[in-house]
Design an enzyme around this catalytic site. Structure first.
Site, PDB file in Angstrom:
ATOM      1  N   GLY A   1      23.855  43.813  43.963  1.00 60.53           N
ATOM      2  CA  GLY A   1      23.958  44.450  44.724  1.00 60.53           C
ATOM      3  C   GLY A   1      23.188  46.055  44.602  1.00 60.53           C
TER       4      GLY A   1
ATOM      5  CB  ALA B   1      24.375  49.073  40.764  1.00 55.84           C
TER       6      ALA B   1
ATOM      7  CE  LYS C   1      30.087  35.371  41.312  1.00 61.33           C
ATOM      8  NZ  LYS C   1      31.655  35.438  40.439  1.00 61.33           N
TER       9      LYS C   1
ATOM     10  CB  ALA D   1      29.735  48.888  51.442  1.00 58.47           C
TER      11      ALA D   1
ATOM     12  CD  GLU E   1      34.845  57.759  53.581  1.00 58.61           C
ATOM     13  OE1 GLU E   1      35.176  57.336  51.847  1.00 58.61           O
ATOM     14  OE2 GLU E   1      34.193  56.683  54.029  1.00 58.61           O
TER      15      GLU E   1
ATOM     16  CG  ASP F   1      31.690  36.416  36.908  1.00 62.15           C
ATOM     17  OD1 ASP F   1      33.140  35.811  36.817  1.00 62.15           O
ATOM     18  OD2 ASP F   1      30.897  35.650  37.704  1.00 62.15           O
TER      19      ASP F   1
ATOM     20  CG  HIS G   1      40.708  50.436  51.955  1.00 62.84           C
ATOM     21  ND1 HIS G   1      41.198  50.653  52.789  1.00 62.84           N
ATOM     22  CD2 HIS G   1      40.003  51.241  51.375  1.00 62.84           C
ATOM     23  CE1 HIS G   1      40.746  51.412  53.530  1.00 62.84           C
ATOM     24  NE2 HIS G   1      40.085  52.189  52.095  1.00 62.84           N
TER      25      HIS G   1
ATOM     26  NE  ARG H   1      39.553  54.608  49.812  1.00 59.52           N
ATOM     27  CZ  ARG H   1      38.323  54.707  49.598  1.00 59.52           C
ATOM     28  NH1 ARG H   1      38.316  53.374  48.382  1.00 59.52           N
ATOM     29  NH2 ARG H   1      37.633  54.655  51.073  1.00 59.52           N
TER      30      ARG H   1
ATOM     31  CG  HIS I   1      38.549  49.186  48.327  1.00 59.55           C
ATOM     32  ND1 HIS I   1      38.211  47.881  49.334  1.00 59.55           N
ATOM     33  CD2 HIS I   1      38.492  50.420  47.979  1.00 59.55           C
ATOM     34  CE1 HIS I   1      37.457  49.039  49.828  1.00 59.55           C
ATOM     35  NE2 HIS I   1      36.738  50.330  49.673  1.00 59.55           N
TER      36      HIS I   1
ATOM     37  NE  ARG J   1      36.005  53.564  45.024  1.00 63.24           N
ATOM     38  CZ  ARG J   1      35.446  53.084  46.534  1.00 63.24           C
ATOM     39  NH1 ARG J   1      34.604  53.694  46.937  1.00 63.24           N
ATOM     40  NH2 ARG J   1      36.384  52.668  47.434  1.00 63.24           N
TER      41      ARG J   1
ATOM     42  CB  SER K   1      31.935  53.039  45.220  1.00 58.87           C
ATOM     43  OG  SER K   1      32.446  52.487  45.666  1.00 58.87           O
ATOM     44  CG  LEU K   2      27.759  52.631  48.836  1.00 57.28           C
ATOM     45  CD1 LEU K   2      28.004  52.222  49.999  1.00 57.28           C
ATOM     46  CD2 LEU K   2      27.122  51.291  48.075  1.00 57.28           C
TER      47      LEU K   2
END
Ligand SMILES: Cc1cc2nc3c(=O)[nH]c(=O)nc-3n(C[C@H](O)[C@H](O)[C@H](O)COP(=O)(O)OP(=O)(O)OC[C@H]3O[C@@H](n4cnc5c(N)ncnc54)[C@H](O)[C@@H]3O)c2cc1C
Length: 535
Positions: free
Chosen positions: A32, A34, A53, A64, A131, A226, A247, A293, A354, A389, A394-395
């Site tokens: 992803g 990261a 995976k 996103a 937001e 995982d 969310h 949220r 979420h 958050r 997070s992105l």
């Protein structure tokens, strides 16, 4: 080796003398935002293998929608973004981390623009929107609500062009390998060729979130926690596992998967209505639709209970149709596919799991408590988000700590695979004759249990009951040796769910996304801290 399956170090039998082996300076588990960002940075100094995976498109990043938060216009300030992040974090964000992430934001977003992410523009500047929880319009978006995919595509292109990086899709990491000093030396995993060991001087965990532990979730199938389970088995310190962010607005149509309806829609004027057409949010918070949220999620749930309904609605009927289709193409397409005419119909929504705030504890260098093991992105717990958050942070966190992890791994004391000794690992699990089982059934039951007992509102009794039930399921799942991802995922899910229920029970207060019906207030005297778990 232990005969108690709950404390098993590895999920599979290992014999390092006879298993197929690969070697790399730096191994990145997860592709992803990261993991990809980490790989690009590490490749300046190391050979890098990235495994994931599924295919590269299967990630939370790809899904996103809303955008990436950063201070991008002159009327905004770092101080304001820092303050909004700290306020939302409810007292347990680490100020050093918040400062670091916020200040790196503009440079890294700008870099993504140069690397080909087609952010929506306002003249020569990146366009931004508002937001919930942000006091300034600072959320950059790309192709309307396809921000994640646009960022991922640019990173994938960059990774593909780099001769030092090899990407292996459909490679399932089963466990982190450690030597006698408990330093990480790579992973054991499986791809279409069978079981493989990848030896690495440094390993970066970037396996993403854990939304699939819940019946209702916005997360794609890969998000089964995982990385958290692997790190736990290897002895890493975990923290904040009680903080799962729900969310508030996921499309609710029976039989359809739960697609997210982005928060920016509320930022741009969408209104929440109950089944009687009442706009209820102002009864719960002065910021109404723009409240944090957790507050919106609980308000939706409470209004669903009051009106005896399975969902509430988002009203976007006042939006200009053409603007809506251009600004929110994914949602527009989704609504059309269910015959929802947004100029006439309301969009049925309800909350769902979420974002996993907790995870593998890391410091400002992305280091975990295990030598040569780094973590970044959603699997990590950096203490940026505290107990809640802030949307679109997070992105940003994935970019910043991906870069940090890659930098550290590429320049560490032992940066080349030739710097480490490969231990002899022989691990044999005793054969179990216990019942055969249907892992799909266990997973469904587990996800329903988590939704009921470890969901948006928690209480002592359901939390202890959840631990008892999971403990019972563990007895006949954890003793097995599976040879397919479905089995290992099921074992990982049981492990992480148990730890989450345990952490949620321990935090006898309400803070951020963790709401205890039996302890509805914040308790700074006893709980202004992180709950750590280590095996
Ligand atoms: C619908 C949706 C909308 C969102 N919108 C926003 C938004 O607008 N703004 C924002 O900031 N955040 C948003 N988020 C959250 C954000 O997308 C994620 O937190 C972030 O993308 C996580 O990135 P990551 O790199 O940590 O993990 P991911 O992108 O989830 O990648 C995880 C990777 O790990 C791999 N992996 C997992 N387990 C294994 C294993 N055992 N072996 C090998 N590989 C493995 C997966 O295959 C995948 O490649 C959204 C999330 C969702 C689900």
């Amino acid at each position: 080796m232990t005969s108690n399956p709950e404390f098993r170090r590895y999920l599979v039998n290992i014999d390092s003398t006879s298993t197929h082996q690969l070697f790399t300076d730096c191994l990145v588990v997860g592709a992803g935002i990261a993991g990809l960002r980490a790989a690009i940075e590490a490749a300046d100094h190391s050979s890098v293998i990235v495994i994931c995976k599924g295919t590269l498109e299967n990630s939370n990043t790809w899904k996103a929608q809303g955008g990436i938060a950063s201070v991008l216009d002159k009327t905004d300030t770092f101080e304001s973004h820092i303050a909004d992040t700290l306020n939302t974090g409810c007292g347990i964000s680490d100020e050093k981390v918040v400062d670091l992430v916020v200040r790196q934001g503009p440079e890294l977003v700008e870099q993504m623009l140069h690397w080909g992410t087609e952010f929506d523009m306002d003249g020569k500047c990146v366009a931004t929107t508002l937001e919930g929880g942000h006091t300034h319009a600072r959320v950059a978006h790309a192709h309307g609500d396809e921000t994640g995919r646009m960022i991922a595509e640019a990173l994938i292109k960059k990774v593909r062009e780099n001769p030092n990086i090899k990407v292996v899709e459909n490679f399932y990491a089963i466990d982190l390998l450690t030597n006698d000093d408990n330093d990480c030396v790579g992973v054991v995993g499986r791809d279409s060729h069978g079981t493989q060991i990848i030896w690495a001087a440094n390993t970066i965990l970037a396996t993403g979130g854990a939304g699939r532990l819940y019946r209702e979730t916005t997360n794609p199938e890969v998000a089964t926690g995982d990385g958290i389970a692997m790190a736990y088995r290897a002895g890493a310190v975990l923290q904040d596992l009680e903080f799962m962010q729900f969310h508030p607005t996921t499309l609710y149509i029976a039989g359809a998967s739960r697609a997210l309806i982005t928060e920016t829609l509320r930022g741009e004027g969408a209104v929440l209505l109950d089944k009687n057409g009442l706009a209820f949010m102002k009864d719960y918070h002065e910021s109404a639709e723009l409240a944090p949220r957790d507050i919106v999620s609980r308000a939706c749930l409470s209004q669903m209970l009051k009106t005896k309904s399975t969902h509430v609605y988002l009203d976007v009927r006042h939006f200009d149709r053409e603007y809506f289709a251009k600004r929110f193409p994914l949602i527009n397409e989704l609504c059309e596919s269910f015959d929802i005419d947004i100029s006439r119909d309301l969009i049925p929504v309800r909350p769902s799991a979420h974002y996993m705030i907790g995870g593998v504890k890391t410091d400002t260098s992305a280091k975990t408590s295990i030598e040569n093991l780094y973590a970044c992105g959603e699997v990590a717990s950096t203490s940026l988000h505290g107990a809640n958050r802030l949307g679109s942070n997070s992105l940003l966190e994935g970019l910043v700590f991906g870069k940090v992890a890659g930098y550290q791994a590429g320049r560490g004391k032992k940066a080349a695979v030739t710097d480490i000794k490969h231990p002899l690992i022989k691990y044999q699990i005793p054969h179990s004759d216990r019942t055969r089982l249907d892992t799909a059934d266990v997973r469904n039951s587990l996800r329903a249990l988590m939704w009921r007992n470890v969901g948006i509102t928690r209480k002592t009794r359901p939390l202890t009951e959840a631990q008892e039930i999971i403990g019972f399921w563990q007895r006949y799942v954890m003793d097995k040796v599976f040879d397919r991802p479905e089995g290992w995922e099921c074992q990982n899910m049981l492990t992480v769910c148990l730890l989450m229920a345990r952490a949620a029970e321990k935090r006898r207060e309400s803070r951020g996304v963790h709401f205890r019906g039996d302890f509805p207030n914040i308790d700074d005297r006893n709980f202004k801290k992180h709950i750590e778990i280590v095996r």
